[in-house]
Design an enzyme around this catalytic site. Sequence first.
Site, PDB file in Angstrom:
ATOM      1  N   LEU A  35       0.899  -1.373   0.034  1.00  0.00           N
ATOM      2  CA  LEU A  35      -0.002  -0.160   0.120  1.00  0.00           C
ATOM      3  C   LEU A  35       0.900   1.460   0.062  1.00  0.00           C
ATOM      4  O   LEU A  35       1.916   1.387   0.686  1.00  0.00           O
ATOM      5  CB  LEU A  35      -0.804   0.135   1.378  1.00  0.00           C
ATOM      6  CG  LEU A  35      -1.822  -1.400   1.180  1.00  0.00           C
ATOM      7  CD1 LEU A  35      -2.831  -1.056   2.669  1.00  0.00           C
ATOM      8  CD2 LEU A  35      -2.719  -1.334   0.116  1.00  0.00           C
ATOM      9  N   HIS A  36       0.434   2.089  -0.728  1.00  0.00           N
ATOM     10  CA  HIS A  36       0.861   3.604  -0.661  1.00  0.00           C
ATOM     11  C   HIS A  36      -0.301   4.726  -0.871  1.00  0.00           C
ATOM     12  O   HIS A  36      -1.486   4.298  -0.290  1.00  0.00           O
ATOM     13  CB  HIS A  36       1.802   3.744  -2.208  1.00  0.00           C
ATOM     14  CG  HIS A  36       1.009   3.300  -3.417  1.00  0.00           C
ATOM     15  ND1 HIS A  36       0.203   4.074  -3.800  1.00  0.00           N
ATOM     16  CD2 HIS A  36       1.230   2.303  -4.177  1.00  0.00           C
ATOM     17  CE1 HIS A  36      -0.419   3.540  -4.798  1.00  0.00           C
ATOM     18  NE2 HIS A  36       0.337   2.521  -5.028  1.00  0.00           N
ATOM     19  N   HIS A  39      -3.325   4.010  -2.555  1.00  0.00           N
ATOM     20  CA  HIS A  39      -4.268   3.281  -1.940  1.00  0.00           C
ATOM     21  C   HIS A  39      -5.095   3.995  -0.823  1.00  0.00           C
ATOM     22  O   HIS A  39      -6.228   3.753  -0.537  1.00  0.00           O
ATOM     23  CB  HIS A  39      -3.695   2.055  -1.375  1.00  0.00           C
ATOM     24  CG  HIS A  39      -2.964   1.116  -2.211  1.00  0.00           C
ATOM     25  ND1 HIS A  39      -1.723   0.802  -2.564  1.00  0.00           N
ATOM     26  CD2 HIS A  39      -3.408   0.350  -3.490  1.00  0.00           C
ATOM     27  CE1 HIS A  39      -1.333   0.237  -3.790  1.00  0.00           C
ATOM     28  NE2 HIS A  39      -2.422  -0.248  -4.222  1.00  0.00           N
ATOM     29  N   GLN A  63      -4.210 -12.421 -12.911  1.00  0.00           N
ATOM     30  CA  GLN A  63      -4.268 -11.083 -13.533  1.00  0.00           C
ATOM     31  C   GLN A  63      -2.887 -11.020 -14.026  1.00  0.00           C
ATOM     32  O   GLN A  63      -2.446  -9.936 -14.666  1.00  0.00           O
ATOM     33  CB  GLN A  63      -4.855 -10.007 -13.046  1.00  0.00           C
ATOM     34  CG  GLN A  63      -3.937  -9.515 -11.971  1.00  0.00           C
ATOM     35  CD  GLN A  63      -4.839  -8.616 -11.127  1.00  0.00           C
ATOM     36  OE1 GLN A  63      -5.943  -8.578 -10.453  1.00  0.00           O
ATOM     37  NE2 GLN A  63      -4.061  -7.131 -11.060  1.00  0.00           N
ATOM     38  N   GLY A 176      -9.039   3.248  -8.376  1.00  0.00           N
ATOM     39  CA  GLY A 176      -8.169   4.167  -8.789  1.00  0.00           C
ATOM     40  C   GLY A 176      -8.423   4.738 -10.265  1.00  0.00           C
ATOM     41  O   GLY A 176      -8.305   3.538 -11.178  1.00  0.00           O
ATOM     42  N   LYS A 178      -6.244   5.700 -11.743  1.00  0.00           N
ATOM     43  CA  LYS A 178      -4.872   5.489 -12.095  1.00  0.00           C
ATOM     44  C   LYS A 178      -4.763   4.306 -13.334  1.00  0.00           C
ATOM     45  O   LYS A 178      -4.249   4.136 -14.021  1.00  0.00           O
ATOM     46  CB  LYS A 178      -3.830   4.800 -11.043  1.00  0.00           C
ATOM     47  CG  LYS A 178      -2.664   4.166 -11.336  1.00  0.00           C
ATOM     48  CD  LYS A 178      -1.475   4.965 -11.576  1.00  0.00           C
ATOM     49  CE  LYS A 178      -0.458   4.204 -11.832  1.00  0.00           C
ATOM     50  NZ  LYS A 178      -0.207   2.731 -11.487  1.00  0.00           N
ATOM     51  N   ASP A 179      -5.926   3.195 -12.781  1.00  0.00           N
ATOM     52  CA  ASP A 179      -5.862   2.047 -13.811  1.00  0.00           C
ATOM     53  C   ASP A 179      -7.269   2.197 -14.509  1.00  0.00           C
ATOM     54  O   ASP A 179      -8.323   1.649 -14.152  1.00  0.00           O
ATOM     55  CB  ASP A 179      -5.966   0.806 -12.702  1.00  0.00           C
ATOM     56  CG  ASP A 179      -4.842   0.538 -12.382  1.00  0.00           C
ATOM     57  OD1 ASP A 179      -3.792  -0.094 -12.837  1.00  0.00           O
ATOM     58  OD2 ASP A 179      -4.629   1.061 -11.099  1.00  0.00           O
ATOM     59  N   VAL A 205      -3.296   9.777  -7.421  1.00  0.00           N
ATOM     60  CA  VAL A 205      -2.367  10.295  -6.450  1.00  0.00           C
ATOM     61  C   VAL A 205      -0.915  10.233  -7.078  1.00  0.00           C
ATOM     62  O   VAL A 205      -0.587   9.144  -7.369  1.00  0.00           O
ATOM     63  CB  VAL A 205      -2.627   9.610  -4.891  1.00  0.00           C
ATOM     64  CG1 VAL A 205      -1.391  10.362  -4.056  1.00  0.00           C
ATOM     65  CG2 VAL A 205      -4.042   9.745  -4.726  1.00  0.00           C
ATOM     66  N   SER A 215       2.802   0.596  -6.597  1.00  0.00           N
ATOM     67  CA  SER A 215       3.451  -0.500  -5.864  1.00  0.00           C
ATOM     68  C   SER A 215       4.600  -0.701  -6.613  1.00  0.00           C
ATOM     69  O   SER A 215       5.633  -1.248  -5.976  1.00  0.00           O
ATOM     70  CB  SER A 215       2.639  -1.713  -5.721  1.00  0.00           C
ATOM     71  OG  SER A 215       1.253  -1.211  -5.116  1.00  0.00           O
TER      72      SER A 215
HETATM   73  P1  AMP Z   1      -3.252  -2.307  -6.739  1.00  0.00           P
HETATM   74  O1  AMP Z   1      -3.239  -2.648  -5.543  1.00  0.00           O
HETATM   75  O2  AMP Z   1      -2.183  -1.767  -7.724  1.00  0.00           O
HETATM   76  O3  AMP Z   1      -4.166  -3.554  -7.471  1.00  0.00           O
HETATM   77  O4  AMP Z   1      -4.479  -0.948  -6.630  1.00  0.00           O
HETATM   78  C1  AMP Z   1      -5.537  -1.121  -5.864  1.00  0.00           C
HETATM   79  C2  AMP Z   1      -6.209  -0.012  -6.253  1.00  0.00           C
HETATM   80  O5  AMP Z   1      -5.794   1.127  -5.848  1.00  0.00           O
HETATM   81  C3  AMP Z   1      -6.629   0.278  -8.026  1.00  0.00           C
HETATM   82  O6  AMP Z   1      -8.032   0.555  -7.745  1.00  0.00           O
HETATM   83  C4  AMP Z   1      -5.906   1.171  -8.599  1.00  0.00           C
HETATM   84  O7  AMP Z   1      -6.333   1.923  -9.378  1.00  0.00           O
HETATM   85  C5  AMP Z   1      -5.714   2.002  -6.887  1.00  0.00           C
HETATM   86  N1  AMP Z   1      -4.272   2.938  -6.994  1.00  0.00           N
HETATM   87  C6  AMP Z   1      -3.212   2.495  -7.262  1.00  0.00           C
HETATM   88  N2  AMP Z   1      -2.371   3.632  -7.459  1.00  0.00           N
HETATM   89  C7  AMP Z   1      -3.109   4.526  -7.426  1.00  0.00           C
HETATM   90  C8  AMP Z   1      -2.681   5.981  -7.557  1.00  0.00           C
HETATM   91  N3  AMP Z   1      -1.478   6.432  -7.571  1.00  0.00           N
HETATM   92  N4  AMP Z   1      -3.766   6.924  -7.189  1.00  0.00           N
HETATM   93  C9  AMP Z   1      -5.149   6.371  -7.183  1.00  0.00           C
HETATM   94  N5  AMP Z   1      -5.339   5.156  -7.018  1.00  0.00           N
HETATM   95  C10 AMP Z   1      -4.438   4.225  -7.154  1.00  0.00           C
END
Ligand code: AMP
Length: 536
Positions: A35-36, A39, A63, A176, A178-179, A205, A215
């Site tokens: 997490l960052h 998240h 995936q 997010g 982002k995706d 973000v 991540s």
């Molecule tokens: P992940 O753990 O990479 O599958 O991400 C989990 C959720 O966090 C997804 O909905 C991502 O789109 C969101 N997310 C990841 N990075 C960011 C970011 N920089 N800004 C906003 N949402 C994010």
Amino acid sequence: MRLFTTIAALRCYLNSQKSAAPDLTVGLVPTMGALHSGHLSLIQRARQDNAIVLVSIFVNPLQFGPTEDFQDYPRNFEQDRLLCEQAGVDFIFAPSATEMFGNPGGDSLRDSFAARTETHKTAQTQIQLSSLTQVVPPPAMTSVLCGKSRPGHFQGVATIVTKLLSLIEPTKAYFGQKDAQQLAIIRKLAVDFNLPVEIVACPIVREESGLAMSSRNQYLTKEQKQQACALYRALQQASKTFASGDRTSAAALAIARAEVAGEPAVKLEYAELVDPDTLMPLQVVETAGLLAVAARVGSTRLIDNIILRNRRPIVAIDGPAGAGKSTVTRQAAKALGLFYLDTGAMYRALTWLALKTDTPISDECAIAELVSYSYLEYNLDPASFMLKINGEDVTEAIRSLEVTSRVSEMAAIPAVRQFLVDEQRRCGTKGGIVAEGRDIGTNVFPDAELKIFLTASVQERSRRRMLELKDTDRANISLAQLEQDIALRDEKDSTRLVAPLRKAADAVEIQTDNLTVDEVIDRIVGLYKQRIGPKS
Ligand code: AMP
């Protein structure tokens, strides 16, 4: 905060919570851990909106392609747990792959126990993909952008998200921007399967440098992180060209590609401009376009995007009852040369229809049926304002006393609110409006260029209400009683299940206790000029 790793415990917990409080709102934030702040922004948003916040942490083997980084994907469960605890998460669901996908090989109970408690890293080998039911999103959405180089990726995402949504049945699930491709596919999935969940998109973000948080940024050296900023610069440059009036895909893509080419360490995989919902390629942006890029820096694959909007500004005005929203909104629209989106008139039109068709407003299901067969048409220009429902002009009829006395009952029905939120968004496609309500800036138009939270103390709102009631049959109500009523209404409005009153994080609060309406309008016009530029 609690942690569950099994479906049985998750179900048990959710059942016990929901049986104690059937209206409980549950917000789900699905993640793959590591997490960052990206998240955490989703978690914060879920915390604001829901009684219970659940974060799932699952590195989903489905995936990842065979040559991708499943084995090496960053895993830091202890830190994730700490961050969730600090962010006020109620519980984490962190199942093993065997727990999520069963044990199709039919291993013995002992093997299955061992598999359940093993680390995720070895889990991939346990799953027989061919024996799983999977969710196949529309090929037109999965064969573009990242789908070209990641075959099967979005099928894996859709499958795991469907499983989580059906297990948890959250009120809202947070993803997010982002995706962006994932978001569009999940939105479509929720619509196509009629899933009773609201998909909430949260802004990207970024690090101070502009690099989108991910991540996978952990794989980058300091130098590579700097080089990777070329992606954000590319999006910014394209956005400037777009804002200057060239709305063609050719211009945006040429600028973006040239900017990335200036940083040889960044190997562009694609730069595309597509419709943010359907992901179909765009030649010209009529209303909104998703400019998405993917690139490799060293062996790390990074993605980023920006939404290019071609619409006039939207001003969202929210606030508690009695703060003077409707007067202010109407006058602000006039002062700014924008249209006033009279959301109240929309609720009135549906109320009128229910009365006209003798549909009992107390029968929520009959109202839901009625609303589903309705359509609204408008002319928002105040000089020729017109509202039709199912082809009938009701501009005057909706102001009747009968409609007035039933409209709030109608507005409390979830199906009515959902129908009108969609309708309001449709009115906002081209922008150029000022709208007021309780969740305009938080829910209806989260992308509004200017958000105002108009408020006044309970005492001041009671005093204003007292003046309004002066010549009516409620003139003898005491100020103390009014104050009590308004405080109670505030409490109800901010805790209600549907569209609770909440100040958007990026809203400007205007406290109107000591301001005249003209002074409030001046402030709004000032903020508009500051943020958006000269009035229309
Ligand atoms: P992940 O753990 O990479 O599958 O991400 C989990 C959720 O966090 C997804 O909905 C991502 O789109 C969101 N997310 C990841 N990075 C960011 C970011 N920089 N800004 C906003 N949402 C994010």
